[in-house]
Every structure is written in structure tokens, then in C-alpha cells.
Design a protein around this motif. Structure first.
Motif, PDB file in Angstrom:
ATOM      1  N   ASN A   1      11.825 -15.612  86.839  1.00  0.00           N
ATOM      2  CA  ASN A   1      11.817 -17.067  86.818  1.00  0.00           C
ATOM      3  C   ASN A   1      11.034 -17.565  88.030  1.00  0.00           C
ATOM      4  N   ASP A   2      10.808 -18.876  88.082  1.00  0.00           N
ATOM      5  CA  ASP A   2       9.928 -19.399  89.137  1.00  0.00           C
ATOM      6  C   ASP A   2      10.525 -19.199  90.529  1.00  0.00           C
ATOM      7  N   GLN A   3      11.872 -19.274  90.641  1.00  0.00           N
ATOM      8  CA  GLN A   3      12.503 -19.070  91.939  1.00  0.00           C
ATOM      9  C   GLN A   3      12.333 -17.631  92.414  1.00  0.00           C
ATOM     10  N   GLU A   4      12.412 -16.694  91.493  1.00  0.00           N
ATOM     11  CA  GLU A   4      12.237 -15.292  91.867  1.00  0.00           C
ATOM     12  C   GLU A   4      10.820 -15.024  92.355  1.00  0.00           C
ATOM     13  N   VAL A   5       9.831 -15.653  91.729  1.00  0.00           N
ATOM     14  CA  VAL A   5       8.449 -15.490  92.184  1.00  0.00           C
ATOM     15  C   VAL A   5       8.293 -16.049  93.595  1.00  0.00           C
ATOM     16  N   ARG A   6       8.890 -17.223  93.846  1.00  0.00           N
ATOM     17  CA  ARG A   6       8.793 -17.814  95.190  1.00  0.00           C
ATOM     18  C   ARG A   6       9.475 -16.919  96.223  1.00  0.00           C
TER      19      ARG A   6
END
Length: 267
Positions: A233-238
Motif C-alpha cells: 500500500n502507499d504507506q508501506e512504500v513511503r
């Protein structure tokens, strides 16, 4: 108690009646009540419990399933306990010499569901801890219910057997709905995954990781494929990019394990 939410209202829903024939230990009655409460069953009947009723031992092992303990109905005979039932299912781990259909727990609740939906009463009989139901008690039932257990070790604790039937009932009654859903976050866009790989590439270039330049494209393709398959998810990428940035800047921070040179003061 873990898993118990006192903010949730307990609302009785129609379901099968659990009947224990001559239970010997109050502790087992309490554990049956707990198993019933786990999967939304309410009605528990006891036939001639050996230690009598009420039972402090049952209350102690019911794990606060008081809404079931307080509604327990006690009968002197099994005939009295099943007199008002329209469908009776008897549980046993042994083959019986009778002309009765033998079904599993999933089929048992499928037989019970339309009866209960039409306002009729269904009971599930469970026998004594040491030797279960006798043939005369099984003869009262419409179906024999048995579980797909190991034949060489088929005996279950009463609460375990009740738990299996109660679980199957709950699955059918709720159409396999779970009480809560997991939060998977917002799936990362492919450009975010590509940006992550690019960030790693830049950091590895600065670290002179690619000692064999010809292998770099294959390495990066494998990395892209791996991250795409992971479905971040986008938080994991960040989070990953933050880790990479921190590692990439580590040479800029002083190493506390090395003695720092003292600045010389001018004379």
C-alpha cells in the motif's frame, strides 16, 4: 477477558437447543456455555446433572457466559427435555445398529436451519462424558451426527463437540461473515513502486553496489517484479523509502563508536 466486548449488545437469535444428557461435571457445563456464547447459541438444557443445579463450578468455567447459565433449563428425563422439539439430532462417535441417516456437522445445521426459520424447535443431544448417549436416547433422534475424527482417537470433550456444532451453525447463520475486516490501506500506484525501485537504484549506485554493470538491468527487473507481486500500500512504500533514505545518509552522521577529534583552540 480477551475478545469480549462489553459494548456489544447480546441479542438472542433463534438457534438449535443444546441438550446435555446427565453431565457429570459442572466444569464441563460451564465450558459448554462458553462455547455456545462464542457462536451465539442461547438455549441450554440439562438432563439430570450429577452434581445438581445450579453449579458454582459451571459459573466459574463459563467465562462470564452468564446469559446462558441463567437460562439453563433442567429436566429429570430426556423424554421431558425433548418433548417440545420438532427435530432432534444426536451426536455420537460410535456406529449404532439403527436405521438412521448419519450426517456430519455441516449437514446437521443445514437440516436444522429451515426448521428453525419456520419457528420450529431443534435440539442437539450430547451424551455423558464417559460413554456418551445410549441407544434408547439415540433412538429418539431424527439424525445421527458424527464428526470426521481420527477413528483411533474419536472421543471429544463435550465442550469441544458443542463448539464444532455451534461453529457450523454460526457459519450458516451469518453466511460466513467475519466480525471485522482488515485495513489493507490504499494500494500503491504502479508509479509509486517504480519510484521506490528508482530510489533503491540511486542509493545502490552511490554505494557502488553494481560491480558488474551488465547485471544491473536484471537485478532491477527482479526487484520491480518482487515489489509488484507484494502489492504494497502507499504507506508501506513511503516507509520503505524512508528506510532507504536513512541508510543512504548514514555516512553523513557521526559514528558514536569512533572517538571524535577535539578541535584545537587557537593560542
Amino acid at each position: 477477558m480477551a475478545g469480549t466486548d462489553k459494548s456489544q449488545a447480546l441479542t438472542p437469535q433463534p438457534g438449535p437447543i443444546i441438550i446435555l444428557c446427565e453431565p457429570q461435571l459442572g466444569e464441563n457445563i460451564g465450558m459448554v456455555a462458553r462455547a455456545m456464547a462464542n457462536f451465539g447459541l442461547w438455549d441450554l438444557r440439562l438432563v439430570n446433572p450429577r452434581e445438581g443445579w445450579p453449579s458454582e463450578k459451571a459459573v466459574a468455567t463459563a467465562a462470564k457466559a452468564n446469559h446462558i447459565i441463567e437460562r439453563v433449563a433442567v429436566f429429570d428425563t430426556i423424554e421431558e427435555a425433548v418433548a417440545d422439539l420438532n427435530l432432534i439430532l444426536s451426536t455420537t462417535a460410535r456406529s449404532r445398529d439403527m436405521f438412521k441417516p448419519v450426517i456430519g456437522p455441516d449437514e446437521a445445521v443445514r437440516q436444522a436451519q429451515p426448521q428453525i426459520a419456520d419457528g420450529r424447535k431443534v435440539g442437539i443431544l450430547f451424551g455423558r462424558e464417559r460413554w456418551g448417549l445410549n441407544n434408547a436416547e439415540v433412538a429418539l433422534s431424527d439424525f445421527i451426527v458424527t464428526l470426521p475424527v481420527e477413528p483411533a482417537f474419536a472421543s471429544l470433550n463435550i465442550a469441544q463437540a458443542v463448539l464444532v456444532l455451534a461453529y457450523e451453525w454460526r457459519r450458516l447463520a451469518t453466511a460466513d461473515a467475519l466480525p471485522f475486516e482488515g485495513d489493507l490501506g490504499t494500494p500503491a500506484k504502479r508509479e509509486e513502486v517504480i519510484g521506490l525501485v528508482g530510489h533503491i537504484e540511486e542509493a545502490l549506485d552511490r554505494a557502488e553496489f553494481f560491480s558488474v554493470p551488465d547485471k544491473k538491468p536484471t537485478f532491477l527487473n527482479n526487484l520491480t517484479s518482487m515489489f509488484s507481486r507484494a502489492r504494497f500500500n502507499d504507506q508501506e512504500v513511503r516507509t520503505l523509502r524512508g528506510v532507504i533514505a536513512a541508510l543512504d545518509r548514514r555516512h553523513l552522521r557521526p559514528n558514536p563508536s569512533r572517538p571524535q577529534k577535539k578541535k584545537e583552540r587557537p593560542e
